[in-house]
Scaffold this active site. Structure first.
Site, short mmCIF file in Angstrom:
data_model
loop_
_atom_site.label_atom_id
_atom_site.label_comp_id
_atom_site.label_asym_id
_atom_site.label_seq_id
_atom_site.Cartn_x
_atom_site.Cartn_y
_atom_site.Cartn_z
N LYS A 1 -13.98 -25.16 -41.01
CA LYS A 1 -14.29 -24.65 -39.66
C LYS A 1 -15.68 -24.08 -39.38
CE LYS A 1 -13.39 -19.85 -39.33
NZ LYS A 1 -13.91 -19.04 -38.66
N ASN A 2 -16.47 -23.68 -40.33
CA ASN A 2 -17.74 -23.01 -40.38
C ASN A 2 -18.61 -24.13 -40.18
OD1 ASN A 2 -16.72 -20.45 -40.27
ND2 ASN A 2 -17.06 -20.35 -42.57
N ARG B 1 -16.48 -14.50 -33.26
CA ARG B 1 -17.83 -14.25 -33.36
C ARG B 1 -18.80 -15.54 -33.39
NH1 ARG B 1 -18.62 -9.08 -35.46
NH2 ARG B 1 -16.85 -8.06 -36.10
N CYS C 1 -13.00 -11.03 -36.50
CA CYS C 1 -12.30 -10.33 -37.58
C CYS C 1 -12.80 -8.84 -37.43
CB CYS C 1 -12.27 -11.03 -38.81
SG CYS C 1 -11.37 -12.29 -39.10
N ARG D 1 -21.69 -7.25 -37.83
CA ARG D 1 -22.54 -8.64 -37.98
C ARG D 1 -23.34 -8.38 -36.81
NH1 ARG D 1 -18.18 -13.29 -40.02
NH2 ARG D 1 -16.48 -11.92 -39.38
N PRO D 2 -24.48 -7.66 -36.79
CA PRO D 2 -25.18 -7.50 -35.58
C PRO D 2 -26.12 -8.87 -35.17
CG PRO D 2 -26.41 -6.50 -37.46
CD PRO D 2 -24.98 -7.18 -37.97
N ASP E 1 -28.76 -8.78 -33.55
CA ASP E 1 -30.13 -8.26 -33.38
C ASP E 1 -30.99 -9.53 -33.94
OD1 ASP E 1 -29.30 -7.29 -35.76
OD2 ASP E 1 -31.08 -6.28 -36.05
N GLN E 2 -30.64 -10.06 -34.96
CA GLN E 2 -31.41 -11.14 -35.69
C GLN E 2 -31.39 -12.28 -34.86
OE1 GLN E 2 -33.17 -10.21 -38.95
NE2 GLN E 2 -32.26 -8.31 -38.10
N ASP F 1 -16.01 -14.97 -48.54
CA ASP F 1 -14.85 -15.73 -47.95
C ASP F 1 -13.62 -16.01 -49.00
OD1 ASP F 1 -15.44 -15.45 -45.28
OD2 ASP F 1 -16.09 -17.29 -45.11
N ILE G 1 -21.23 -8.05 -49.15
CA ILE G 1 -21.44 -8.52 -47.87
C ILE G 1 -21.01 -7.98 -46.58
CG2 ILE G 1 -21.50 -10.64 -46.55
CD1 ILE G 1 -23.05 -10.98 -49.15
N ARG H 1 -6.46 -19.09 -37.27
CA ARG H 1 -7.77 -19.19 -36.91
C ARG H 1 -8.80 -20.13 -37.99
NH1 ARG H 1 -10.41 -14.40 -37.41
NH2 ARG H 1 -12.34 -15.79 -36.87
#
Length: 424
Positions: free
Chosen positions: A22-23, A95, A119, A124-125, A127-128, A311, A333, A403
């Site tokens: 998935k990732n 996300r 989730c 998990r901002p 801004d980066q 994960d 994390i 998902r």
């Protein structure tokens, strides 16, 4: 709402075919936005997040079709893309929608992307992502829940830049990697994430004509090109699905071969499983796991790849719950990633939480109960716990599971689990 009913106590034996990751599939679907040519992705898993991403890019005007003869093959053409926008209605559950930002900016010079959902496992901002795109010359404002990005007047392309993120960010690395392929000049990504899915994305981009070096290390160098072309690419096998089945067999006992599993992508997990007492052998395109009796509890700490993956934390905790001895699990994390613990307590596990640390005392057996999934990996841990619990376990809210796992209950049934999906 679908539920899973599990009758525990069965050992597992046979073969499981591991699906595409998935990732890796999600950023690779977005990478198709970088070219007007046709892109064919093979080994694409049938997951809710993938369906959402396909719906998202189709909404932009992309032609995206799954093959009827080969459902794991998806053909994409972003030539007719008409709307470089990712609206909230389509991305509120996922996300990974932020991954559309880089490709849209790079190819079209503009993008409007909703702040993402997904989730509830912690902040998990974005801004980066914003800082990196600004370093490449983009102008970005956040208004009404959207990131609105464009190139300055008169600027035709993003500019190469040196980007050092404040933290290791997987989606950030992927976004910058895709954006930099069409940027003017050289981009260097420092503190880059090293996950295998990023390496797989880079290999796909190279097939499309990108110039990339250093993927799989902390420092990635990209020389921008004027255009990319189409390609055919096979999505790498899902290491988290692989690890989940490894933990399931270690907990329930048995002898299972995982086709397409990549042991080299799971070194930290396999090392812990071997220390626990599982026998794991691997070759080209397979991993075999054999387990008998209760395992030995293992302490671990989650870190960025190549360390123990966050994960896999919940799934390994399900194994520790019925292992010999006491273990400590430290989550570094995501701050909310122990939400499965309350549900495991309902099954009879002995766990105490102290901040970022879970202290577990293994019990000889769990007992079936009704439990509720709180996020994707938590749901997998409850399935594993159900496989070893006495009696029946009913797992509610398994849309989380759908998902990220391609037909999980069917695969488990195929190796001997007593599990069925209940539909309302």
């Amino acid at each position: 709402m679908d539920k899973l009913l599990i009758r525990g106590g069965k050992t597992l034996a046979g073969t499981v075919e591991i699906s595409g990751a998935k990732n890796a599939a999600l950023p690779e679907l977005c990478a198709a936005l970088l070219t007007a040519d046709t892109v064919t992705l093979e080994n694409v898993p049938r997951l809710q997040d993938v369906a959402t991403m396909l719906k998202l890019i189709r909404n932009m005007g992309v032609q995206a079709e799954r093959s009827q003869a080969q459902p794991s093959t998806v053909t994409l053409n972003a030539g007719p893309l008409s709307s470089p926008e990712a609206p909230y209605e389509l991305v509120k559950t996922m996300r990974a929608s932020v991954l559309a930002l880089g490709p849209l900016l790079a190819r079209f010079g503009e993008a409007t992307v909703s702040l993402p959902g997904g989730c509830a496992i912690g902040s998990r901002p974005v801004d980066q992502h914003i800082k990196g795109m600004q370093a490449m010359g983009a102008e970005i404002v956040v208004e009404h829940g959207y990131m609105i990005a464009k190139l300055p007047a008169g600027q035709q392309r993003l500019k190469g830049a040196n980007i050092t993120t404040d933290m290791v960010t997987v989606t950030g690395t992927e976004n910058f990697l895709m954006a930099a392929t069409l940027a003017e000049g050289e981009t260097i990504l420092e503190n880059a994430a090293q996950e295998p899915e990023i390496g797989d994305l880079a290999e796909m981009l190279i097939k499309m004509g990108a110039k990339i070096e250093g993927h799989g290390t902390r420092r990635i160098r990209i020389q921008g090109v004027e255009r990319l072309h189409g390609c055919t690419h096979q999505v790498v096998a899902d290491r988290i699905e692989t690890g989940t089945f490894l933990c399931a067999v270690a907990a329930a006992g048995g002898d299972v071969v995982l086709k397409h599993g990549r042991a080299d992508h799971l070194d930290a997990v396999i090392e812990k499983l071997r220390e626990a007492g599982a026998v794991i052998t691997a070759g080209d395109g397979f991993i075999r796991v054999q387990a008998q009796g209760r395992m030995k509890a293992q302490s671990f700490r989650t870190t960025e790849y190549p360390g123990f993956p966050t994960d896999m934390q919940a799934q390994f905790m399900a194994l520790n719950a019925i292992a010999h001895g006491t273990s400590t699990v430290t989550e570094t994390i995501f701050e909310n990633r122990f939400m499965h613990v309350n549900e495991m307590l309902r099954l009879g596990a002995k766990i105490q939480i102290e901040g970022k640390v879970a202290v577990m005392e293994g019990v000889e057996r769990l007992s079936g109960a009704t439990v509720m999934a709180t996020d994707l990996r938590a749901s997998a841990s409850l399935v594993i716990a159900g496989l070893v619990a006495d009696g029946e376990t009913l797992v509610d809210r398994i849309y989380h599971l759908d998902r990220g796992y391609d037909q999980m209950e069917a695969k488990l049934r195929g190796i001997g689990a007593d599990i069925e999906r209940l539909q309302p």
